[in-house]
Design a protein around this motif. Structure first.
Motif, PDB file in Angstrom:
ATOM      1  N   PHE A 157       0.800  -1.222   0.000  1.00 25.22           N
ATOM      2  CA  PHE A 157       0.000   0.000   0.000  1.00 25.22           C
ATOM      3  C   PHE A 157       0.836   1.277   0.000  1.00 25.22           C
ATOM      4  O   PHE A 157       0.324   2.346  -0.316  1.00 25.22           O
ATOM      5  N   ASN A 158       2.096   1.187   0.349  1.00 22.75           N
ATOM      6  CA  ASN A 158       2.959   2.360   0.388  1.00 22.75           C
ATOM      7  C   ASN A 158       3.072   2.960  -1.009  1.00 22.75           C
ATOM      8  O   ASN A 158       3.495   2.296  -1.946  1.00 22.75           O
ATOM      9  N   GLY A 159       2.655   4.212  -1.126  1.00 25.96           N
ATOM     10  CA  GLY A 159       2.759   4.922  -2.397  1.00 25.96           C
ATOM     11  C   GLY A 159       1.473   4.991  -3.202  1.00 25.96           C
ATOM     12  O   GLY A 159       1.390   5.736  -4.178  1.00 25.96           O
ATOM     13  N   ILE A 160       0.454   4.247  -2.812  1.00 29.25           N
ATOM     14  CA  ILE A 160      -0.829   4.334  -3.503  1.00 29.25           C
ATOM     15  C   ILE A 160      -1.446   5.694  -3.184  1.00 29.25           C
ATOM     16  O   ILE A 160      -1.488   6.113  -2.038  1.00 29.25           O
ATOM     17  N   LYS A 161      -1.920   6.384  -4.190  1.00 30.73           N
ATOM     18  CA  LYS A 161      -2.490   7.720  -4.029  1.00 30.73           C
ATOM     19  C   LYS A 161      -3.963   7.656  -3.654  1.00 30.73           C
ATOM     20  O   LYS A 161      -4.667   6.711  -3.998  1.00 30.73           O
ATOM     21  N   ASN A 162      -4.415   8.682  -2.952  1.00 35.75           N
ATOM     22  CA  ASN A 162      -5.832   8.882  -2.628  1.00 35.75           C
ATOM     23  C   ASN A 162      -6.469   7.679  -1.937  1.00 35.75           C
ATOM     24  O   ASN A 162      -7.519   7.200  -2.347  1.00 35.75           O
ATOM     25  N   LYS A 163      -5.863   7.232  -0.881  1.00 31.65           N
ATOM     26  CA  LYS A 163      -6.365   6.060  -0.153  1.00 31.65           C
ATOM     27  C   LYS A 163      -7.514   6.390   0.797  1.00 31.65           C
ATOM     28  O   LYS A 163      -8.249   5.495   1.192  1.00 31.65           O
ATOM     29  N   PHE A 164      -7.689   7.649   1.168  1.00 32.69           N
ATOM     30  CA  PHE A 164      -8.651   7.995   2.206  1.00 32.69           C
ATOM     31  C   PHE A 164     -10.064   7.497   1.888  1.00 32.69           C
ATOM     32  O   PHE A 164     -10.678   6.812   2.691  1.00 32.69           O
ATOM     33  N   GLU A 165     -10.585   7.844   0.748  1.00 31.82           N
ATOM     34  CA  GLU A 165     -11.963   7.495   0.414  1.00 31.82           C
ATOM     35  C   GLU A 165     -12.192   5.990   0.340  1.00 31.82           C
ATOM     36  O   GLU A 165     -13.241   5.498   0.695  1.00 31.82           O
ATOM     37  N   LYS A 166     -11.201   5.252  -0.086  1.00 35.18           N
ATOM     38  CA  LYS A 166     -11.377   3.816  -0.307  1.00 35.18           C
ATOM     39  C   LYS A 166     -10.991   2.956   0.900  1.00 35.18           C
ATOM     40  O   LYS A 166     -11.607   1.918   1.142  1.00 35.18           O
ATOM     41  N   TYR A 167      -9.990   3.372   1.656  1.00 35.62           N
ATOM     42  CA  TYR A 167      -9.429   2.494   2.674  1.00 35.62           C
ATOM     43  C   TYR A 167      -9.476   2.983   4.114  1.00 35.62           C
ATOM     44  O   TYR A 167      -9.285   2.193   5.037  1.00 35.62           O
ATOM     45  N   PHE A 168      -9.704   4.241   4.341  1.00 36.02           N
ATOM     46  CA  PHE A 168      -9.659   4.774   5.707  1.00 36.02           C
ATOM     47  C   PHE A 168     -10.727   4.118   6.573  1.00 36.02           C
ATOM     48  O   PHE A 168     -11.875   3.993   6.179  1.00 36.02           O
ATOM     49  N   GLU A 169     -10.318   3.650   7.763  1.00 32.96           N
ATOM     50  CA  GLU A 169     -11.253   3.053   8.723  1.00 32.96           C
ATOM     51  C   GLU A 169     -11.206   3.849  10.016  1.00 32.96           C
ATOM     52  O   GLU A 169     -10.147   4.187  10.495  1.00 32.96           O
ATOM     53  N   TYR A 170     -12.370   4.114  10.560  1.00 33.19           N
ATOM     54  CA  TYR A 170     -12.469   4.888  11.784  1.00 33.19           C
ATOM     55  C   TYR A 170     -12.093   4.027  12.948  1.00 33.19           C
ATOM     56  O   TYR A 170     -11.839   4.330  13.983  1.00 33.19           O
TER      57      TYR A 170
END
Length: 106
Positions: A93-106
């Motif tokens: 996952f290091n270097g993948i752009k724009n991860k917030f919308e797809k992968y961020f977990e609260y």
């Protein structure tokens, strides 16, 4: 001024930065770390320690979203002050752009 954790930490969660922080201002979510801006003393020792380059000075441009995310979640997530192993697929996952919308977990 303080430092903030940004997008590239998501799904990596390397904790090299936590180990060097002199004031223990990091907080840990399921797949992301944040810095409490009220506790950060702006020493900058964490920034070069991050293998993902995810830590930035809050003085940099276009970080408003990340400043707010760090502020919000550092109030509710538990403090982390010891180094842990990174997430299992951190290197993937290091270097993948724009991860917030797809992968961020609260």
């Amino acid at each position: 001024m303080s430092y903030v954790v940004t997008d590239n930490c998501i799904c990596c969660k390397y904790t090299d930065c936590v180990e060097v922080c002199p004031v223990d201002c990091f907080y840990e979510g399921k797949n992301f770390l944040v810095i409490n801006p009220n506790e950060c003393i702006d020493c900058g020792v964490c920034e070069p320690e991050c293998p993902a380059g995810a830590i930035k000075s809050s003085n940099e441009t276009n970080l408003e979203k990340w400043i707010e995310i760090n502020k919000r979640y550092s109030k509710i997530w538990p403090n982390i002050n010891k180094r842990k192993l990174p997430m299992d697929e951190a290197d993937k996952f290091n270097g993948i752009k724009n991860k917030f919308e797809k992968y961020f977990e609260y």
